[in-house]
Write a protein that holds these residues in place. Structure first.
Motif, short mmCIF file in Angstrom:
data_model
loop_
_atom_site.label_atom_id
_atom_site.label_comp_id
_atom_site.label_asym_id
_atom_site.label_seq_id
_atom_site.Cartn_x
_atom_site.Cartn_y
_atom_site.Cartn_z
N CYS A 94 -4.94 -13.85 -9.90
CA CYS A 94 -5.44 -12.65 -9.23
C CYS A 94 -6.37 -11.85 -10.15
CB CYS A 94 -4.29 -11.76 -8.79
SG CYS A 94 -3.32 -12.40 -7.40
N PHE A 95 -6.14 -11.96 -11.45
CA PHE A 95 -6.91 -11.18 -12.41
C PHE A 95 -8.29 -11.78 -12.70
CE2 PHE A 95 -2.57 -9.86 -12.93
CZ PHE A 95 -2.67 -8.49 -13.08
N THR A 96 -8.61 -12.90 -12.03
CA THR A 96 -9.99 -13.39 -12.09
C THR A 96 -10.89 -12.59 -11.17
OG1 THR A 96 -9.65 -15.02 -10.32
CG2 THR A 96 -9.18 -15.74 -12.58
N PRO B 67 -9.86 -6.64 -13.07
CA PRO B 67 -9.21 -6.55 -14.37
C PRO B 67 -7.86 -5.84 -14.34
CG PRO B 67 -11.00 -4.96 -14.21
CD PRO B 67 -11.09 -5.83 -13.00
N GLU B 68 -7.66 -4.94 -13.37
CA GLU B 68 -6.40 -4.21 -13.27
C GLU B 68 -5.93 -4.21 -11.81
OE1 GLU B 68 -6.09 -1.00 -16.89
OE2 GLU B 68 -6.57 -0.27 -14.89
N LEU B 69 -4.65 -4.45 -11.62
CA LEU B 69 -4.09 -4.53 -10.27
C LEU B 69 -2.72 -3.89 -10.21
CD1 LEU B 69 -4.99 -8.26 -9.54
CD2 LEU B 69 -6.03 -6.29 -8.40
N SER B 70 -2.42 -3.28 -9.07
CA SER B 70 -1.09 -2.71 -8.85
C SER B 70 -0.17 -3.75 -8.23
CB SER B 70 -1.18 -1.50 -7.91
OG SER B 70 -1.59 -1.91 -6.61
N ILE C 202 -31.91 -1.84 -21.10
CA ILE C 202 -31.76 -2.23 -19.70
C ILE C 202 -31.52 -3.73 -19.67
CG2 ILE C 202 -32.86 -2.32 -17.43
CD1 ILE C 202 -34.53 0.07 -18.25
N ARG C 203 -30.33 -4.13 -19.26
CA ARG C 203 -29.98 -5.54 -19.35
C ARG C 203 -29.08 -5.95 -18.21
NH1 ARG C 203 -26.96 -2.77 -23.19
NH2 ARG C 203 -24.71 -3.01 -23.08
N ARG C 204 -28.95 -7.23 -18.04
CA ARG C 204 -28.08 -7.83 -17.03
C ARG C 204 -26.68 -7.94 -17.60
NH1 ARG C 204 -24.99 -9.31 -13.87
NH2 ARG C 204 -25.01 -11.14 -12.50
N VAL C 205 -25.71 -7.20 -17.02
CA VAL C 205 -24.33 -7.27 -17.47
C VAL C 205 -23.65 -8.43 -16.75
CG1 VAL C 205 -22.13 -6.07 -17.59
CG2 VAL C 205 -24.26 -4.80 -17.91
N ALA C 206 -23.09 -9.35 -17.52
CA ALA C 206 -22.55 -10.59 -16.94
C ALA C 206 -21.07 -10.75 -17.31
CB ALA C 206 -23.35 -11.79 -17.45
N PRO C 207 -20.16 -10.30 -16.45
CA PRO C 207 -18.73 -10.44 -16.75
C PRO C 207 -18.26 -11.89 -16.68
CG PRO C 207 -19.04 -9.59 -14.53
CD PRO C 207 -20.39 -9.62 -15.17
N VAL C 208 -17.57 -12.33 -17.72
CA VAL C 208 -17.03 -13.69 -17.75
C VAL C 208 -15.88 -13.78 -16.75
CG1 VAL C 208 -15.80 -15.38 -19.17
CG2 VAL C 208 -17.72 -14.08 -20.12
N GLY C 209 -15.81 -14.90 -16.05
CA GLY C 209 -14.76 -15.10 -15.06
C GLY C 209 -15.20 -14.78 -13.65
#
Length: 247
Positions: free
Chosen positions: A19-21, A24-27, A124-131
């Motif tokens: 689920c954390f893919t 990042p934070e879940l209840s 100014i850049r492209r933010v690319a989160p892994v996962g």
């Protein structure tokens, strides 16, 4: 029967971690909804995962996030088996050369997953989160992964019930054919407004595609003309990565 219960508990615990893919934070409530399990079952599994260090609970928000044990496991991945680790120095070198964000994607079913990213150092850049998971129907990396896939996989992609309605399949297939001939793909605001990207295939030792190497950035800076200029550098980086797999 006890063995089956144990396996079922393990499957449910892994479903919770997966689920954390997505976030990042879940209840507890969010996890129960995502896994379709009742809250009491989720609560017990969360307690076990927290005790073992796989999850951490924020006492103030009562939300969970991945724990340090996850990072401890990832630190022991073999450099020869994990392309995200093996290719990182080459990706950093490409980022420094082109001054744009560099990402590595692999296909997982009918989606692509960003398994590694090196962000541009520009303001100014492209933010690319892994996962992050994205469709194969749009985006330079998605089209590269699809274009070099087997006919069976391509049929599955085209018959995906979640295929975007605004993407014409005939035009898509024509793009894939062109990508196979030229060896790279480009995209301009296909998946995300204000962002463009260029991607090339990375082939494994068996000759099959194993990943897509992509360079992305703001459309005002990474224009079609600029993407054509950087293609040779991206292809050269991919070829060096392929050689690393043979050593």
């Amino acid at each position: 029967m006890e063995g089956k219960k144990t396996v079922r508990a393990a499957e449910r615990a892994l479903d919770i971690l997966l689920c954390f893919t997505r976030q990042p934070e879940l209840s507890l409530t969010e996890i129960a909804r995502m896994t379709e399990l009742n809250k009491s079952t989720v609560f017990r599994l969360l307690a076990t995962l927290e005790e073992k260090g796989f999850l951490i609970r924020n006492a103030e928000t009562e939300k969970y996030r991945l724990g340090f044990r996850i990072w401890e496991l990832s630190a022991h991945l073999s450099r020869t088996d994990d392309p995200a680790i093996l290719f990182l120095p080459e990706m950093e070198q490409l980022r420094d050369q082109l001054e744009e964000t560099v990402s590595l994607y692999v296909r997982d079913g009918l989606e692509r997953v960003r398994v590694q990213a090196v962000e541009s150092l520009q303001a100014i850049r492209r933010v690319a989160p892994v996962g992050a998971r994205m469709p194969l129907a749009v985006g330079a990396a998605g089209k590269v992964l699809a274009s070099f896939s087997s006919p069976v996989v391509l049929d599955r992609i085209l018959s995906d019930p979640e295929w975007p309605e605004n993407v014409d399949q005939k035009a898509y297939l024509a793009q894939l054919d062109r990508i196979r001939r030229q060896g790279f793909a480009t995209s301009v605001e296909e998946r995300e407004a204000g962002t463009s990207a260029v991607a090339v295939p990375v082939f494994g030792q068996d000759g099959n595609i194993m990943a897509a190497l992509a360079v992305s950035g703001p459309v005002g800076r990474l224009t079609l003309e600029r993407m054509e200029e950087v293609v040779p550098s991206v292809i050269e980086a991919a070829e060096r990565m392929q050689k690393m797999l043979k050593t």
